[in-house]
Design a protein around this motif. Structure first.
Motif, PDB file in Angstrom:
ATOM      1  N   LEU A 135      39.990  33.611 -12.330  1.00  0.00           N
ATOM      2  CA  LEU A 135      40.309  34.152 -11.011  1.00  0.00           C
ATOM      3  C   LEU A 135      41.533  35.055 -11.084  1.00  0.00           C
ATOM      4  O   LEU A 135      41.566  36.121 -10.464  1.00  0.00           O
ATOM      5  CB  LEU A 135      40.532  33.008 -10.019  1.00  0.00           C
ATOM      6  CG  LEU A 135      40.912  33.399  -8.600  1.00  0.00           C
ATOM      7  CD1 LEU A 135      39.853  34.303  -7.974  1.00  0.00           C
ATOM      8  CD2 LEU A 135      41.132  32.150  -7.767  1.00  0.00           C
ATOM      9  N   ALA A 136      42.528  34.657 -11.848  1.00  0.00           N
ATOM     10  CA  ALA A 136      43.741  35.476 -11.994  1.00  0.00           C
ATOM     11  C   ALA A 136      43.406  36.868 -12.528  1.00  0.00           C
ATOM     12  O   ALA A 136      43.899  37.877 -12.013  1.00  0.00           O
ATOM     13  CB  ALA A 136      44.755  34.783 -12.907  1.00  0.00           C
ATOM     14  N   GLN A 192      55.630  33.520  -5.849  1.00  0.00           N
ATOM     15  CA  GLN A 192      55.442  32.802  -7.114  1.00  0.00           C
ATOM     16  C   GLN A 192      54.089  33.112  -7.747  1.00  0.00           C
ATOM     17  O   GLN A 192      53.755  32.582  -8.800  1.00  0.00           O
ATOM     18  CB  GLN A 192      55.560  31.290  -6.878  1.00  0.00           C
ATOM     19  CG  GLN A 192      56.879  30.853  -6.285  1.00  0.00           C
ATOM     20  CD  GLN A 192      58.041  31.163  -7.205  1.00  0.00           C
ATOM     21  OE1 GLN A 192      58.011  30.809  -8.382  1.00  0.00           O
ATOM     22  NE2 GLN A 192      59.046  31.835  -6.687  1.00  0.00           N
ATOM     23  N   GLY A 193      53.285  33.943  -7.096  1.00  0.00           N
ATOM     24  CA  GLY A 193      51.970  34.304  -7.613  1.00  0.00           C
ATOM     25  C   GLY A 193      50.862  33.335  -7.245  1.00  0.00           C
ATOM     26  O   GLY A 193      49.746  33.441  -7.762  1.00  0.00           O
ATOM     27  N   ALA A 194      51.144  32.389  -6.353  1.00  0.00           N
ATOM     28  CA  ALA A 194      50.138  31.430  -5.901  1.00  0.00           C
ATOM     29  C   ALA A 194      49.457  31.957  -4.642  1.00  0.00           C
ATOM     30  O   ALA A 194      50.021  32.781  -3.915  1.00  0.00           O
ATOM     31  CB  ALA A 194      50.797  30.081  -5.608  1.00  0.00           C
ATOM     32  N   ASP A 247      31.447  30.994  -6.473  1.00  0.00           N
ATOM     33  CA  ASP A 247      30.066  30.490  -6.471  1.00  0.00           C
ATOM     34  C   ASP A 247      29.890  29.350  -5.468  1.00  0.00           C
ATOM     35  O   ASP A 247      29.267  28.331  -5.747  1.00  0.00           O
ATOM     36  CB  ASP A 247      29.658  30.040  -7.877  1.00  0.00           C
ATOM     37  CG  ASP A 247      29.625  31.198  -8.852  1.00  0.00           C
ATOM     38  OD1 ASP A 247      29.273  32.327  -8.441  1.00  0.00           O
ATOM     39  OD2 ASP A 247      29.958  30.996 -10.037  1.00  0.00           O
ATOM     40  N   GLY A 248      30.479  29.517  -4.289  1.00  0.00           N
ATOM     41  CA  GLY A 248      30.311  28.552  -3.214  1.00  0.00           C
ATOM     42  C   GLY A 248      31.238  27.350  -3.260  1.00  0.00           C
ATOM     43  O   GLY A 248      31.206  26.516  -2.368  1.00  0.00           O
ATOM     44  N   GLN A 249      32.075  27.248  -4.288  1.00  0.00           N
ATOM     45  CA  GLN A 249      33.011  26.132  -4.414  1.00  0.00           C
ATOM     46  C   GLN A 249      34.439  26.639  -4.249  1.00  0.00           C
ATOM     47  O   GLN A 249      34.795  27.685  -4.800  1.00  0.00           O
ATOM     48  CB  GLN A 249      32.882  25.470  -5.798  1.00  0.00           C
ATOM     49  CG  GLN A 249      31.505  24.919  -6.085  1.00  0.00           C
ATOM     50  CD  GLN A 249      31.167  23.744  -5.192  1.00  0.00           C
ATOM     51  OE1 GLN A 249      31.992  22.864  -4.974  1.00  0.00           O
ATOM     52  NE2 GLN A 249      29.957  23.741  -4.647  1.00  0.00           N
ATOM     53  N   ARG A 250      35.238  25.894  -3.507  1.00  0.00           N
ATOM     54  CA  ARG A 250      36.622  26.304  -3.287  1.00  0.00           C
ATOM     55  C   ARG A 250      37.378  26.332  -4.614  1.00  0.00           C
ATOM     56  O   ARG A 250      37.232  25.436  -5.450  1.00  0.00           O
ATOM     57  CB  ARG A 250      37.294  25.324  -2.328  1.00  0.00           C
ATOM     58  CG  ARG A 250      38.605  25.833  -1.833  1.00  0.00           C
ATOM     59  CD  ARG A 250      39.165  24.918  -0.770  1.00  0.00           C
ATOM     60  NE  ARG A 250      40.209  25.659  -0.085  1.00  0.00           N
ATOM     61  CZ  ARG A 250      40.286  25.807   1.208  1.00  0.00           C
ATOM     62  NH1 ARG A 250      39.381  25.261   1.988  1.00  0.00           N
ATOM     63  NH2 ARG A 250      41.254  26.484   1.738  1.00  0.00           N
ATOM     64  N   ALA A 251      38.166  27.385  -4.831  1.00  0.00           N
ATOM     65  CA  ALA A 251      38.989  27.496  -6.044  1.00  0.00           C
ATOM     66  C   ALA A 251      39.915  26.285  -6.117  1.00  0.00           C
ATOM     67  O   ALA A 251      40.510  25.880  -5.119  1.00  0.00           O
ATOM     68  CB  ALA A 251      39.783  28.795  -6.038  1.00  0.00           C
ATOM     69  N   ARG A 252      40.052  25.709  -7.284  1.00  0.00           N
ATOM     70  CA  ARG A 252      40.858  24.498  -7.455  1.00  0.00           C
ATOM     71  C   ARG A 252      42.320  24.796  -7.750  1.00  0.00           C
ATOM     72  O   ARG A 252      43.189  24.078  -7.283  1.00  0.00           O
ATOM     73  CB  ARG A 252      40.292  23.660  -8.594  1.00  0.00           C
ATOM     74  CG  ARG A 252      38.930  23.122  -8.283  1.00  0.00           C
ATOM     75  CD  ARG A 252      38.403  22.333  -9.440  1.00  0.00           C
ATOM     76  NE  ARG A 252      37.022  21.968  -9.188  1.00  0.00           N
ATOM     77  CZ  ARG A 252      36.445  20.934  -9.723  1.00  0.00           C
ATOM     78  NH1 ARG A 252      37.090  20.163 -10.546  1.00  0.00           N
ATOM     79  NH2 ARG A 252      35.194  20.673  -9.430  1.00  0.00           N
ATOM     80  N   ASP A 253      42.575  25.792  -8.561  1.00  0.00           N
ATOM     81  CA  ASP A 253      43.951  26.073  -8.991  1.00  0.00           C
ATOM     82  C   ASP A 253      44.554  27.177  -8.130  1.00  0.00           C
ATOM     83  O   ASP A 253      44.421  28.358  -8.429  1.00  0.00           O
ATOM     84  CB  ASP A 253      43.967  26.467 -10.467  1.00  0.00           C
ATOM     85  CG  ASP A 253      45.369  26.676 -11.010  1.00  0.00           C
ATOM     86  OD1 ASP A 253      46.348  26.501 -10.249  1.00  0.00           O
ATOM     87  OD2 ASP A 253      45.483  27.021 -12.199  1.00  0.00           O
ATOM     88  N   ARG A 254      45.238  26.786  -7.073  1.00  0.00           N
ATOM     89  CA  ARG A 254      45.853  27.746  -6.152  1.00  0.00           C
ATOM     90  C   ARG A 254      47.177  28.281  -6.696  1.00  0.00           C
ATOM     91  O   ARG A 254      47.707  29.260  -6.191  1.00  0.00           O
ATOM     92  CB  ARG A 254      46.081  27.100  -4.790  1.00  0.00           C
ATOM     93  CG  ARG A 254      44.794  26.709  -4.097  1.00  0.00           C
ATOM     94  CD  ARG A 254      45.043  26.131  -2.724  1.00  0.00           C
ATOM     95  NE  ARG A 254      45.778  27.028  -1.860  1.00  0.00           N
ATOM     96  CZ  ARG A 254      45.253  28.018  -1.142  1.00  0.00           C
ATOM     97  NH1 ARG A 254      43.949  28.226  -1.185  1.00  0.00           N
ATOM     98  NH2 ARG A 254      46.013  28.772  -0.371  1.00  0.00           N
ATOM     99  N   GLN A 255      47.731  27.639  -7.711  1.00  0.00           N
ATOM    100  CA  GLN A 255      49.031  28.037  -8.255  1.00  0.00           C
ATOM    101  C   GLN A 255      48.895  29.075  -9.374  1.00  0.00           C
ATOM    102  O   GLN A 255      49.484  30.140  -9.308  1.00  0.00           O
ATOM    103  CB  GLN A 255      49.791  26.807  -8.784  1.00  0.00           C
ATOM    104  CG  GLN A 255      50.009  25.731  -7.742  1.00  0.00           C
ATOM    105  CD  GLN A 255      50.783  26.236  -6.541  1.00  0.00           C
ATOM    106  OE1 GLN A 255      51.805  26.886  -6.696  1.00  0.00           O
ATOM    107  NE2 GLN A 255      50.299  25.944  -5.345  1.00  0.00           N
ATOM    108  N   ARG A 256      48.141  28.735 -10.409  1.00  0.00           N
ATOM    109  CA  ARG A 256      48.012  29.621 -11.571  1.00  0.00           C
ATOM    110  C   ARG A 256      46.747  30.467 -11.542  1.00  0.00           C
ATOM    111  O   ARG A 256      46.586  31.363 -12.364  1.00  0.00           O
ATOM    112  CB  ARG A 256      48.057  28.801 -12.866  1.00  0.00           C
ATOM    113  CG  ARG A 256      49.416  28.140 -13.089  1.00  0.00           C
ATOM    114  CD  ARG A 256      49.440  27.284 -14.336  1.00  0.00           C
ATOM    115  NE  ARG A 256      48.517  26.160 -14.165  1.00  0.00           N
ATOM    116  CZ  ARG A 256      47.588  25.813 -15.051  1.00  0.00           C
ATOM    117  NH1 ARG A 256      47.468  26.458 -16.182  1.00  0.00           N
ATOM    118  NH2 ARG A 256      46.788  24.794 -14.812  1.00  0.00           N
ATOM    119  N   LEU A 257      45.816  30.129 -10.623  1.00  0.00           N
ATOM    120  CA  LEU A 257      44.562  30.876 -10.474  1.00  0.00           C
ATOM    121  C   LEU A 257      43.743  30.861 -11.764  1.00  0.00           C
ATOM    122  O   LEU A 257      43.129  31.844 -12.146  1.00  0.00           O
ATOM    123  CB  LEU A 257      44.836  32.321 -10.023  1.00  0.00           C
ATOM    124  CG  LEU A 257      45.795  32.476  -8.846  1.00  0.00           C
ATOM    125  CD1 LEU A 257      46.086  33.930  -8.580  1.00  0.00           C
ATOM    126  CD2 LEU A 257      45.265  31.778  -7.613  1.00  0.00           C
TER     127      LEU A 257
END
Length: 89
Positions: free
Chosen positions: A26-27, A48-50, A60-70
C-alpha cells in the motif's frame, strides 16, 4: 496492474483520478499516487506518514490493517479504494 480509486467525496477536496500502477505494498501504491498528486499526501497522511483518522483504505474489499507503516501487501491485480471515513452517531 493495481488499481487505486478515490471516492467522489474525497475528490471534492483533492483531485485524485483513478490510478493503474504496479506496487507490492500500500505504501508503494500511495507514493506513486503522491508523485502525480502531491497535495493528496497531506490530506491522506499525517506528519508521521500514517493514515489520518478520517481516511479508510480497503484492499480487495478488506480494510487495510497497517495504518501506520502502510505495509499491507498487494496482489498484482489488487483493487485499492480510498475513502473518507464517516464519524458521528
Amino acid at each position: 496492474m493495481v488499481t487505486v480509486t478515490f471516492t467522489a467525496h474525497l475528490q471534492r477536496h483533492v483531485d485524485c483520478p483513478r490510478h493503474a500502477l504496479q506496487a507490492a505494498t500500500l505504501a508503494e501504491a500511495l507514493e506513486q499516487v503522491f508523485r502525480t498528486n502531491p497535495q493528496a499526501r497531506g490530506y491522506l497522511l499525517d506528519d508521521q506518514g500514517a493514515l489520518r483518522a478520517h481516511v479508510a483504505v480497503f484492499i480487495d474489499g478488506q480494510r487495510a490493517r497497517d495504518r501506520q507503516r502502510l505495509s499491507d501487501t498487494l496482489r498484482p491485480d489488487a483493487e485499492v479504494h480510498v475513502l473518507q471515513a464517516l464519524t458521528g452517531g
